[in-house]
Design a protein around this motif. Sequence first.
Motif, mmCIF file in Angstrom:
data_model
loop_
_atom_site.group_PDB
_atom_site.id
_atom_site.type_symbol
_atom_site.label_atom_id
_atom_site.label_comp_id
_atom_site.label_asym_id
_atom_site.label_seq_id
_atom_site.Cartn_x
_atom_site.Cartn_y
_atom_site.Cartn_z
ATOM 1 N N LEU A 119 0.775 -1.284 -0.176
ATOM 2 C CA LEU A 119 0.203 -0.560 -0.368
ATOM 3 C C LEU A 119 1.399 1.029 -0.195
ATOM 4 N N SER A 120 0.338 2.145 -0.836
ATOM 5 C CA SER A 120 1.133 2.873 -1.061
ATOM 6 C C SER A 120 0.511 4.267 -0.816
ATOM 7 N N LEU A 121 1.333 5.627 -0.174
ATOM 8 C CA LEU A 121 0.346 6.587 -0.342
ATOM 9 C C LEU A 121 1.191 7.842 -0.431
ATOM 10 N N THR A 122 0.699 8.255 -2.072
ATOM 11 C CA THR A 122 1.443 9.470 -2.146
ATOM 12 C C THR A 122 0.742 11.178 -2.490
ATOM 13 N N ARG A 155 -2.740 0.290 -4.289
ATOM 14 C CA ARG A 155 -2.498 -1.580 -4.289
ATOM 15 C C ARG A 155 -2.419 -1.471 -5.251
ATOM 16 N N GLY A 156 -1.265 -2.128 -6.339
ATOM 17 C CA GLY A 156 -1.831 -2.479 -7.268
ATOM 18 C C GLY A 156 -2.214 -1.435 -8.021
ATOM 19 N N ASP A 157 -2.935 -2.015 -8.756
ATOM 20 C CA ASP A 157 -3.814 -1.080 -10.240
ATOM 21 C C ASP A 157 -4.869 -1.188 -9.156
ATOM 22 N N ALA A 176 -12.894 16.224 -4.332
ATOM 23 C CA ALA A 176 -13.242 15.457 -5.492
ATOM 24 C C ALA A 176 -12.600 13.998 -5.419
ATOM 25 N N LEU A 177 -13.620 12.972 -4.946
ATOM 26 C CA LEU A 177 -13.226 11.929 -3.952
ATOM 27 C C LEU A 177 -13.114 10.959 -5.729
ATOM 28 N N GLU A 178 -12.234 10.344 -5.989
ATOM 29 C CA GLU A 178 -11.695 9.228 -7.155
ATOM 30 C C GLU A 178 -11.694 7.750 -7.056
ATOM 31 N N HIS A 179 -11.817 6.534 -7.756
ATOM 32 C CA HIS A 179 -11.412 4.956 -7.097
ATOM 33 C C HIS A 179 -11.573 4.792 -8.496
ATOM 34 N N ARG A 180 -10.456 3.436 -8.616
ATOM 35 C CA ARG A 180 -9.738 2.635 -9.678
ATOM 36 C C ARG A 180 -10.208 1.621 -8.849
ATOM 37 N N ASP A 181 -11.242 0.478 -9.529
ATOM 38 C CA ASP A 181 -10.484 -0.787 -8.904
ATOM 39 C C ASP A 181 -10.833 -2.025 -9.928
ATOM 40 N N GLY A 182 -9.700 -1.609 -10.215
ATOM 41 C CA GLY A 182 -8.476 -2.518 -10.867
ATOM 42 C C GLY A 182 -7.742 -2.101 -12.521
ATOM 43 N N SER A 183 -8.869 -2.045 -13.502
ATOM 44 C CA SER A 183 -8.457 -1.165 -14.628
ATOM 45 C C SER A 183 -9.383 -0.243 -14.868
ATOM 46 N N PRO A 184 -8.620 1.219 -16.007
ATOM 47 C CA PRO A 184 -9.254 1.645 -16.019
ATOM 48 C C PRO A 184 -10.639 1.630 -16.184
ATOM 49 N N ASP A 185 -11.484 1.328 -17.556
ATOM 50 C CA ASP A 185 -12.396 1.200 -17.502
ATOM 51 C C ASP A 185 -13.206 1.135 -15.922
ATOM 52 N N ARG A 186 -12.540 1.080 -14.498
ATOM 53 C CA ARG A 186 -13.821 1.076 -13.960
ATOM 54 C C ARG A 186 -13.109 2.080 -12.784
#
Length: 223
Positions: A119-122, A155-157, A176-186
């Motif tokens: 897990l990385s925080l930037t 974490r990962g992708d 503005a809160l965003e999240h990506r669940d794996g692939s870019p289309d999610r």
Amino acid sequence: MSFDLAVWFAPAAMSAADAKRKYEQLFEIEPGEIRHPQVAAFYRELTARYPELVDALETGDLEKAPWSAALSRYEDAVVMPISWSFAGVVLRVVLDLARHHGLVVYNPQTGDVHNPAALSLTACDGSHLENPDPAAIRAALQRLSAANWYAILERGDSYVQVGQGKSAGAVGNLYALEHRDGSPDRHYRTDVPSLEDVATAFLAFATHDTTWRAHFEWRKLDF
């Protein structure tokens, strides 16, 4: 003789030697109840798919249980004795579930250790932390400003990120809160009014808790 696997929680990546030592130490401890939430969630999902022997016997579904004996449960670990004929299939399932819950898998037959993705925080100010604790995550969010306008926990992708101000396309005092669940289309976005809402998302993501997503109304982003 069985094909054994062990799964446990570790706060940082483990070497093969450290994992072997941890595995051997488990057999010096009396099994008991699982107390670590990620290990407990792993155990629930695993036994929902492959029931414990005693449960399979009671329901008459013994063919669904690939175990050669009962699973050994510890405060933060599970040891699984698997029948050799099921070893390949169950290994893949265990690896997938452990990866999902951020847990270590140790294979004592080969000495292989599978660590979860770090897990990385930037943040925009250039700060970077590996496997940050809750206090460090909150501190990074508190430092958000017009100049230090974003932070991302990944974490990962998969990741969750927050931005504020014009650079993030955030209106007024919203975040503005965003999240990506794996692939870019999610990739999804929502706008939230408070930093505490942001902290809720970041802290839940850090512990593999996905229930936080239901607290917000998301719109899908297309790139």
